[in-house]
Design a protein around this motif. Sequence first.
Motif, PDB file in Angstrom:
ATOM      1  N   LEU A  52      -1.421  20.951  13.568  1.00  0.00           N
ATOM      2  CA  LEU A  52      -0.998  20.534  12.236  1.00  0.00           C
ATOM      3  C   LEU A  52      -2.072  19.641  11.628  1.00  0.00           C
ATOM      4  N   PRO A  53      -2.061  19.446  10.309  1.00  0.00           N
ATOM      5  CA  PRO A  53      -2.955  18.453   9.717  1.00  0.00           C
ATOM      6  C   PRO A  53      -2.592  17.060  10.225  1.00  0.00           C
ATOM      7  N   SER A  54      -3.586  16.210  10.412  1.00  0.00           N
ATOM      8  CA  SER A  54      -3.306  14.843  10.873  1.00  0.00           C
ATOM      9  C   SER A  54      -2.547  14.065   9.809  1.00  0.00           C
ATOM     10  N   PRO A  55      -1.471  13.374  10.194  1.00  0.00           N
ATOM     11  CA  PRO A  55      -0.764  12.526   9.226  1.00  0.00           C
ATOM     12  C   PRO A  55      -1.572  11.299   8.809  1.00  0.00           C
ATOM     13  N   GLU A  56      -2.587  10.926   9.625  1.00  0.00           N
ATOM     14  CA  GLU A  56      -3.344   9.701   9.346  1.00  0.00           C
ATOM     15  C   GLU A  56      -4.532  10.042   8.441  1.00  0.00           C
ATOM     16  N   GLN A  57      -4.206  10.390   7.203  1.00  0.00           N
ATOM     17  CA  GLN A  57      -5.199  10.857   6.251  1.00  0.00           C
ATOM     18  C   GLN A  57      -5.825   9.701   5.459  1.00  0.00           C
ATOM     19  N   PRO A  58      -7.091   9.852   5.028  1.00  0.00           N
ATOM     20  CA  PRO A  58      -7.693   8.825   4.170  1.00  0.00           C
ATOM     21  C   PRO A  58      -6.893   8.572   2.890  1.00  0.00           C
ATOM     22  N   ALA A  59      -6.157   9.573   2.426  1.00  0.00           N
ATOM     23  CA  ALA A  59      -5.373   9.397   1.201  1.00  0.00           C
ATOM     24  C   ALA A  59      -4.342   8.285   1.323  1.00  0.00           C
ATOM     25  N   ARG A  60      -4.007   7.889   2.545  1.00  0.00           N
ATOM     26  CA  ARG A  60      -3.126   6.728   2.723  1.00  0.00           C
ATOM     27  C   ARG A  60      -3.706   5.501   2.025  1.00  0.00           C
ATOM     28  N   ILE A  61      -5.023   5.402   2.038  1.00  0.00           N
ATOM     29  CA  ILE A  61      -5.679   4.219   1.468  1.00  0.00           C
ATOM     30  C   ILE A  61      -5.320   4.051   0.000  1.00  0.00           C
ATOM     31  N   GLU A  62      -5.350   5.140  -0.764  1.00  0.00           N
ATOM     32  CA  GLU A  62      -5.065   5.052  -2.196  1.00  0.00           C
ATOM     33  C   GLU A  62      -3.684   4.464  -2.444  1.00  0.00           C
ATOM     34  N   LYS A  63      -2.696   4.963  -1.708  1.00  0.00           N
ATOM     35  CA  LYS A  63      -1.329   4.488  -1.920  1.00  0.00           C
ATOM     36  C   LYS A  63      -1.170   3.030  -1.480  1.00  0.00           C
ATOM     37  N   ALA A 102      -0.657  -2.774  -2.736  1.00  0.00           N
ATOM     38  CA  ALA A 102      -1.121  -4.161  -2.631  1.00  0.00           C
ATOM     39  C   ALA A 102      -1.380  -4.749  -4.015  1.00  0.00           C
ATOM     40  N   ARG A 103      -1.997  -3.966  -4.891  1.00  0.00           N
ATOM     41  CA  ARG A 103      -2.274  -4.460  -6.246  1.00  0.00           C
ATOM     42  C   ARG A 103      -0.979  -4.687  -7.010  1.00  0.00           C
ATOM     43  N   GLU A 104      -0.012  -3.782  -6.821  1.00  0.00           N
ATOM     44  CA  GLU A 104       1.282  -3.929  -7.500  1.00  0.00           C
ATOM     45  C   GLU A 104       1.997  -5.192  -7.037  1.00  0.00           C
ATOM     46  N   ALA A 105       1.725  -5.608  -5.809  1.00  0.00           N
ATOM     47  CA  ALA A 105       2.322  -6.843  -5.286  1.00  0.00           C
ATOM     48  C   ALA A 105       1.571  -8.088  -5.768  1.00  0.00           C
ATOM     49  N   GLY A 106       0.502  -7.886  -6.543  1.00  0.00           N
ATOM     50  CA  GLY A 106      -0.252  -9.013  -7.076  1.00  0.00           C
ATOM     51  C   GLY A 106      -1.371  -9.490  -6.179  1.00  0.00           C
ATOM     52  N   ASP A 126       5.757   9.708  -1.210  1.00  0.00           N
ATOM     53  CA  ASP A 126       5.623   9.133  -2.550  1.00  0.00           C
ATOM     54  C   ASP A 126       5.853   7.634  -2.568  1.00  0.00           C
ATOM     55  N   GLU A 127       6.680   7.130  -1.645  1.00  0.00           N
ATOM     56  CA  GLU A 127       7.088   5.724  -1.690  1.00  0.00           C
ATOM     57  C   GLU A 127       6.243   4.810  -0.808  1.00  0.00           C
ATOM     58  N   LEU A 128       5.176   5.311  -0.191  1.00  0.00           N
ATOM     59  CA  LEU A 128       4.407   4.494   0.736  1.00  0.00           C
ATOM     60  C   LEU A 128       3.913   3.203   0.081  1.00  0.00           C
ATOM     61  N   GLY A 129       3.294   3.306  -1.085  1.00  0.00           N
ATOM     62  CA  GLY A 129       2.806   2.115  -1.772  1.00  0.00           C
ATOM     63  C   GLY A 129       3.931   1.192  -2.200  1.00  0.00           C
ATOM     64  N   GLU A 130       5.045   1.766  -2.640  1.00  0.00           N
ATOM     65  CA  GLU A 130       6.195   0.951  -3.051  1.00  0.00           C
ATOM     66  C   GLU A 130       6.752   0.157  -1.872  1.00  0.00           C
ATOM     67  N   ASN A 131       6.742   0.757  -0.692  1.00  0.00           N
ATOM     68  CA  ASN A 131       7.256   0.052   0.483  1.00  0.00           C
ATOM     69  C   ASN A 131       6.372  -1.138   0.839  1.00  0.00           C
ATOM     70  N   LEU A 132       5.057  -0.979   0.712  1.00  0.00           N
ATOM     71  CA  LEU A 132       4.170  -2.117   0.939  1.00  0.00           C
ATOM     72  C   LEU A 132       4.422  -3.207  -0.095  1.00  0.00           C
ATOM     73  N   THR A 133       4.538  -2.811  -1.361  1.00  0.00           N
ATOM     74  CA  THR A 133       4.833  -3.796  -2.399  1.00  0.00           C
ATOM     75  C   THR A 133       6.112  -4.552  -2.075  1.00  0.00           C
TER      76      THR A 133
END
Length: 340
Positions: free
Chosen positions: A24-35, A40-44, A324-331
């Motif tokens: 399968l494709p690796s779940p640990e993709q560089p695209a994680r960084i964008e989210k 982090a920015r949304e959290a200020g 879709d919610e990865l960044g929101e969960n960090l925030t």
Amino acid sequence: MKAVFDDRQWRHDPKHFMANGKLLPSPEQPARIEKLLSGAREAGCTMQGPGDAGMGPIAALHSPEYLTFLQNIYTRWRRIPDAGEEVIPNIHPANRSDSYPRSAVGQAGYHQADTACPIGEGTWEAAYWSAQVAVTGADLLAAGERAAYALSRPPGHHAFGDLAGGFCFLNNSGIAAERLRMRGLRPAILDVDVHHGNGTQGIFYDRDDVLTVSLHADPVRFYPFFWGHADERGAGRGLGYNLNLPLARGTDDDAFLKALDTGLARIEAFGADVVVVALGLDAYEGDPFQGFAVTTPGFGRIGAAIAGLGLPVLFVQEGGYLCDELGENLTSVLTGFEGA
């Protein structure tokens, strides 16, 4: 809150992943960084790059034999006729005390626990700077910051002192904790990833100067399977300094927070004066690994509960995969902490 990241972390781009005998494709993709950057920015958060503390903080936990392997194995692998594009083990020693082979194939089996940690051309550079991000986060706390966020990618909590595994190469959270300890602080590591932090446990298992606490899906039927059980309490001087809180698959917000209270009480009993949170966001109900059912607001409650310790906290990114919610969960975690 200050957040730390380095663009060289994009260079690790794994292609190989196997689950249940299927490629399968690796779940640990560089695209994680964008989210995660967006979250982090949304959290200020105020973003900054890391300093370069060199090999010292990394070598404080990882053997020189292992670090030599990580730095050189890709070049050596590419010299093998018809070798694949990534370093992937196909044999493992029955015991860690078995002899150390000279061949690249044998050393890959010795230093890579599974097929989920393929090594490509940019892996060492990305892992090195991922660790430096965590070191810089630790230094921010030592300099007086109440909290910081280290966007460490690739993640680290499955990495032992001489063994990669589960997407991880260098144990970023452990490296940060050891850095804080060397600065005269008394650190506890709190791992909230859905997978047990087996590498972190292994590194500190016989030590009494760093407390390790992990909340995770019960490994009886979940990765990493062989570690993370409740009876694993430490060894030697470390007996009683490791706390595992395995939870049932599908654990929701309330059940997770109840277990978290137990973990936080142990941190208080240890007398910690700083906390490194191995921040896995894969406990989310919509994460691809489907281990727990923590909601986005639930992550805010987790952040607020951690803030209740009243201690400086370094959040080091571990798991949490593309949804879709990865960044929101960090925030939610970071704003929950800041608002508590």
